[in-house]
Design a protein around this motif. Structure first.
Motif, mmCIF file in Angstrom:
data_model
loop_
_atom_site.group_PDB
_atom_site.id
_atom_site.type_symbol
_atom_site.label_atom_id
_atom_site.label_comp_id
_atom_site.label_asym_id
_atom_site.label_seq_id
_atom_site.Cartn_x
_atom_site.Cartn_y
_atom_site.Cartn_z
ATOM 1 N N THR A 23 0.837 -1.195 0.000
ATOM 2 C CA THR A 23 0.000 0.000 0.000
ATOM 3 C C THR A 23 0.875 1.249 0.000
ATOM 4 O O THR A 23 1.782 1.388 0.828
ATOM 5 C CB THR A 23 -0.925 0.010 1.220
ATOM 6 N N ALA A 24 0.574 2.145 -0.931
ATOM 7 C CA ALA A 24 1.332 3.388 -1.067
ATOM 8 C C ALA A 24 0.642 4.524 -0.324
ATOM 9 O O ALA A 24 -0.586 4.538 -0.186
ATOM 10 C CB ALA A 24 1.479 3.746 -2.539
ATOM 11 N N SER A 25 1.460 5.478 0.136
ATOM 12 C CA SER A 25 0.910 6.635 0.842
ATOM 13 C C SER A 25 0.440 7.708 -0.143
ATOM 14 O O SER A 25 -0.111 8.729 0.284
ATOM 15 C CB SER A 25 1.954 7.224 1.790
ATOM 16 N N SER A 26 0.672 7.474 -1.446
ATOM 17 C CA SER A 26 0.178 8.361 -2.480
ATOM 18 C C SER A 26 -0.449 7.502 -3.568
ATOM 19 O O SER A 26 -0.512 6.277 -3.434
ATOM 20 C CB SER A 26 1.325 9.208 -3.055
ATOM 21 N N SER A 27 -0.898 8.135 -4.636
ATOM 22 C CA SER A 27 -1.489 7.366 -5.722
ATOM 23 C C SER A 27 -0.506 6.331 -6.242
ATOM 24 O O SER A 27 0.677 6.617 -6.428
ATOM 25 C CB SER A 27 -1.898 8.298 -6.855
ATOM 26 N N ILE A 28 -1.014 5.145 -6.478
ATOM 27 C CA ILE A 28 -0.160 4.074 -7.000
ATOM 28 C C ILE A 28 0.356 4.435 -8.384
ATOM 29 O O ILE A 28 1.400 3.941 -8.831
ATOM 30 C CB ILE A 28 -0.929 2.733 -7.005
#
Length: 115
Positions: A23-28
Motif C-alpha cells: 500500500t502506497a501513501s500516495s497514488s499508486i
C-alpha cells in the motif's frame, strides 16, 4: 515522504496460499513501476513480479503460473496472490516503487512455507 507498506505475510503450509499487499501513501500511479522482490537468508535478492503504471506485468520464472499481481487503484494497493507455495518461496518479500529517479522500498514482510 512517499512510503510503501507491505502486509499479509505469515506462516503457511506447502501448497497453501497467501496474498501480500503493498500500500502506497500516495497514488499508486505515482510509481512508474511497482515490483515485488524477495530475499532468503544467504541468497541474493530476486525479482518476483512487477507491474507498470500502464498495467503491464512481468513475473520471475520461478513463480510464473503460481503468483498473480493485481491492483486496487482506489486503495493505492498492489497485491501479490501467491498459490501452490513451496518451501523455496520462504523469504522476506519487499515492495519497491520507482518514483522518478528514486526507488522507494517498504520494510518487508516475512513469508514462511513449512513442509
Amino acid at each position: 515522504q512517499v512510503r510503501l507498506v507491505e502486509s499479509g505475510g505469515g506462516l503457511v503450509q506447502v501448497g497453501g496460499s497467501l496474498r501480500l499487499s503493498c500500500t502506497a501513501s500516495s497514488s499508486i500511479f505515482s510509481f512508474k513501476k511497482v515490483g515485488w522482490y524477495r530475499q532468503a537468508p544467504g541468497k541474493e535478492r530476486e525479482l518476483v513480479a512487477s507491474i507498470t503504471a500502464g498495467g503491464a506485468t512481468d513475473y520471475g520464472n520461478s513463480v510464473k503460473d503460481r503468483f498473480t499481481l493485481s491492483r486496487d487503484i482506489a486503495k493505492n494497493t498492489v497485491y501479490l496472490q501467491m498459490s501452490s507455495l513451496k518451501p523455496e518461496d520462504t523469504a522476506v518479500y519487499y515492495c519497491d516503487g520507482a518514483l522518478g529517479a528514486v526507488v522507494v522500498r517498504g520494510q518487508g514482510t516475512q513469508v514462511t512455507v513449512s513442509s
